[in-house]
Motif scaffolding. Sequence first.
Motif, mmCIF file in Angstrom:
data_model
loop_
_atom_site.group_PDB
_atom_site.id
_atom_site.type_symbol
_atom_site.label_atom_id
_atom_site.label_comp_id
_atom_site.label_asym_id
_atom_site.label_seq_id
_atom_site.Cartn_x
_atom_site.Cartn_y
_atom_site.Cartn_z
ATOM 1 N N LEU A 152 0.723 -1.306 -0.142
ATOM 2 C CA LEU A 152 -0.161 0.001 0.010
ATOM 3 C C LEU A 152 0.721 1.260 0.071
ATOM 4 N N ASN A 153 2.072 1.340 0.880
ATOM 5 C CA ASN A 153 2.978 2.265 0.746
ATOM 6 C C ASN A 153 3.535 2.573 -0.533
ATOM 7 N N ALA A 154 3.883 1.477 -1.204
ATOM 8 C CA ALA A 154 4.553 1.525 -2.493
ATOM 9 C C ALA A 154 3.846 2.293 -3.438
ATOM 10 N N TRP A 155 2.385 1.690 -3.346
ATOM 11 C CA TRP A 155 1.528 2.392 -4.506
ATOM 12 C C TRP A 155 1.304 4.008 -4.247
ATOM 13 N N MET A 156 0.980 4.117 -2.662
ATOM 14 C CA MET A 156 0.872 5.686 -2.495
ATOM 15 C C MET A 156 1.942 6.533 -3.224
ATOM 16 N N VAL A 157 3.418 5.688 -2.819
ATOM 17 C CA VAL A 157 4.367 6.831 -3.063
ATOM 18 C C VAL A 157 4.410 6.997 -4.626
ATOM 19 N N ALA A 158 4.171 5.855 -5.310
ATOM 20 C CA ALA A 158 4.303 5.771 -6.771
ATOM 21 C C ALA A 158 3.308 6.856 -7.382
ATOM 22 N N PHE A 159 2.185 7.123 -6.674
ATOM 23 C CA PHE A 159 1.237 8.085 -7.411
ATOM 24 C C PHE A 159 1.389 9.513 -6.629
ATOM 25 N N LEU A 160 1.607 9.445 -5.445
ATOM 26 C CA LEU A 160 1.299 10.667 -4.634
ATOM 27 C C LEU A 160 2.542 11.785 -4.919
ATOM 28 N N TRP A 161 3.847 11.293 -5.037
ATOM 29 C CA TRP A 161 5.007 12.189 -5.203
ATOM 30 C C TRP A 161 4.948 12.883 -6.782
ATOM 31 N N PRO A 162 4.632 12.072 -7.686
ATOM 32 C CA PRO A 162 4.608 12.611 -9.041
ATOM 33 C C PRO A 162 3.437 13.637 -9.247
ATOM 34 N N ILE A 215 8.790 6.423 -14.316
ATOM 35 C CA ILE A 215 9.685 6.942 -13.318
ATOM 36 C C ILE A 215 10.937 6.325 -12.820
ATOM 37 N N GLY A 216 10.493 5.132 -12.290
ATOM 38 C CA GLY A 216 11.610 4.280 -12.048
ATOM 39 C C GLY A 216 11.584 3.993 -10.711
ATOM 40 N N PRO A 217 12.336 3.538 -9.961
ATOM 41 C CA PRO A 217 12.189 3.107 -8.312
ATOM 42 C C PRO A 217 12.085 4.344 -7.606
ATOM 43 N N MET A 218 11.432 4.269 -6.564
ATOM 44 C CA MET A 218 11.138 5.369 -5.569
ATOM 45 C C MET A 218 12.052 5.096 -4.412
ATOM 46 N N PRO A 219 12.509 6.164 -3.887
ATOM 47 C CA PRO A 219 13.097 6.181 -2.354
ATOM 48 C C PRO A 219 12.436 5.294 -1.474
ATOM 49 N N ILE A 239 13.007 11.801 -8.266
ATOM 50 C CA ILE A 239 12.311 11.734 -6.667
ATOM 51 C C ILE A 239 13.378 11.338 -5.909
ATOM 52 N N ALA A 240 13.918 12.038 -4.796
ATOM 53 C CA ALA A 240 14.913 11.590 -4.079
ATOM 54 C C ALA A 240 14.748 12.463 -2.842
ATOM 55 N N ASP A 241 15.367 12.139 -1.640
ATOM 56 C CA ASP A 241 15.226 12.880 -0.439
ATOM 57 C C ASP A 241 16.584 13.813 -0.356
ATOM 58 N N ALA A 242 17.590 13.912 -1.263
ATOM 59 C CA ALA A 242 18.663 14.858 -1.326
ATOM 60 C C ALA A 242 18.152 16.366 -1.328
ATOM 61 N N PRO A 243 18.889 17.245 -0.633
ATOM 62 C CA PRO A 243 18.574 18.414 -0.945
ATOM 63 C C PRO A 243 18.621 19.141 -2.290
ATOM 64 N N LEU A 244 17.981 20.060 -2.673
ATOM 65 C CA LEU A 244 18.193 20.775 -3.985
ATOM 66 C C LEU A 244 19.295 21.508 -3.974
ATOM 67 N N ALA A 245 19.904 21.821 -4.916
ATOM 68 C CA ALA A 245 21.178 22.589 -5.190
ATOM 69 C C ALA A 245 20.746 24.035 -5.172
ATOM 70 N N ALA A 246 21.463 24.971 -4.609
ATOM 71 C CA ALA A 246 21.262 26.406 -4.589
ATOM 72 C C ALA A 246 21.379 27.120 -5.772
ATOM 73 N N ARG A 247 22.170 26.252 -6.588
ATOM 74 C CA ARG A 247 22.540 27.162 -8.016
ATOM 75 C C ARG A 247 21.147 27.096 -8.956
ATOM 76 N N GLY A 248 20.350 26.163 -8.706
ATOM 77 C CA GLY A 248 19.075 26.253 -9.348
ATOM 78 C C GLY A 248 18.193 27.498 -9.236
ATOM 79 N N TRP A 249 18.188 27.828 -7.894
ATOM 80 C CA TRP A 249 17.359 29.047 -7.557
ATOM 81 C C TRP A 249 18.036 30.226 -7.982
#
Length: 264
Positions: A12-22, A61-65, A163-173
Amino acid sequence: MPPVFSVTSGELNAWMVAFLWPFVRMLALVSTAPIFGEPGVPRQIKVAIAALLAVAVAPTIGPMPQVPVVSAGGVWILVQQVLIGGAIGFAMRLVFAAVLAAGEYIGLQMGLSFASFFDPMSGGATMVVARLLHMLAMLIFLALDGHLLLIAALAESFQTLPIADAPLAARGWMFLVAGAGQIFANGLMLALPLVTALLTLNLAMGILNRASPQFSIFAVGFPLTLLAGIGMLQLLIPQMGAFLAPRIAAGLSSVMELTQALRP
């Protein structure tokens, strides 16, 4: 005896993750992007579009965290998806902000600064000329399939910026802030022919007023400036497509560059 359908908590968590984050990234884009994010579009339609796009894109998308949705890490990933989708939509909206700026320049030069009304699309007072140019820009965006190309760029962003839990790079902003500086440059480039012509007309009327003091510049100047501005708009509007096409292409290219710059 009919078969028993059972679902474990992990599935159930895998299904939620595969839809919710995208879905969250798609919804953030739909809420801020041109055409989709206009206040005139009902919220239910925006949610439905984001859900359909998420269902279509999720299998690619591929594998989720392996992070539970209801956890600190899951909430952090949700916040990241909101920021990514909103940044992509904002990067594309900069093109339309330049058109609104050009309309403001033209309206001020024509003496139509008083001709403004409450625009529900922008949530504030907007000049008539700026609103007219903005509507034409949206039609050109649709005619060039810009909305489809924007969705394709968002789908590609899941490969560039997964999709990952790594922080986003500041140069993008910083890249996004630097791109906002192009609003004034592009707006002035679009309005420059008309502004130059009206400045020349005002200069000619000023010289005429000095040569002939009995010439009432206040009685003749405003109608003449308004008439000349309308005539110049008639010449400017057919050229907007040629002007906006490379800007829209550059906006889509900046979306891809933004996702690469945000990559940690």
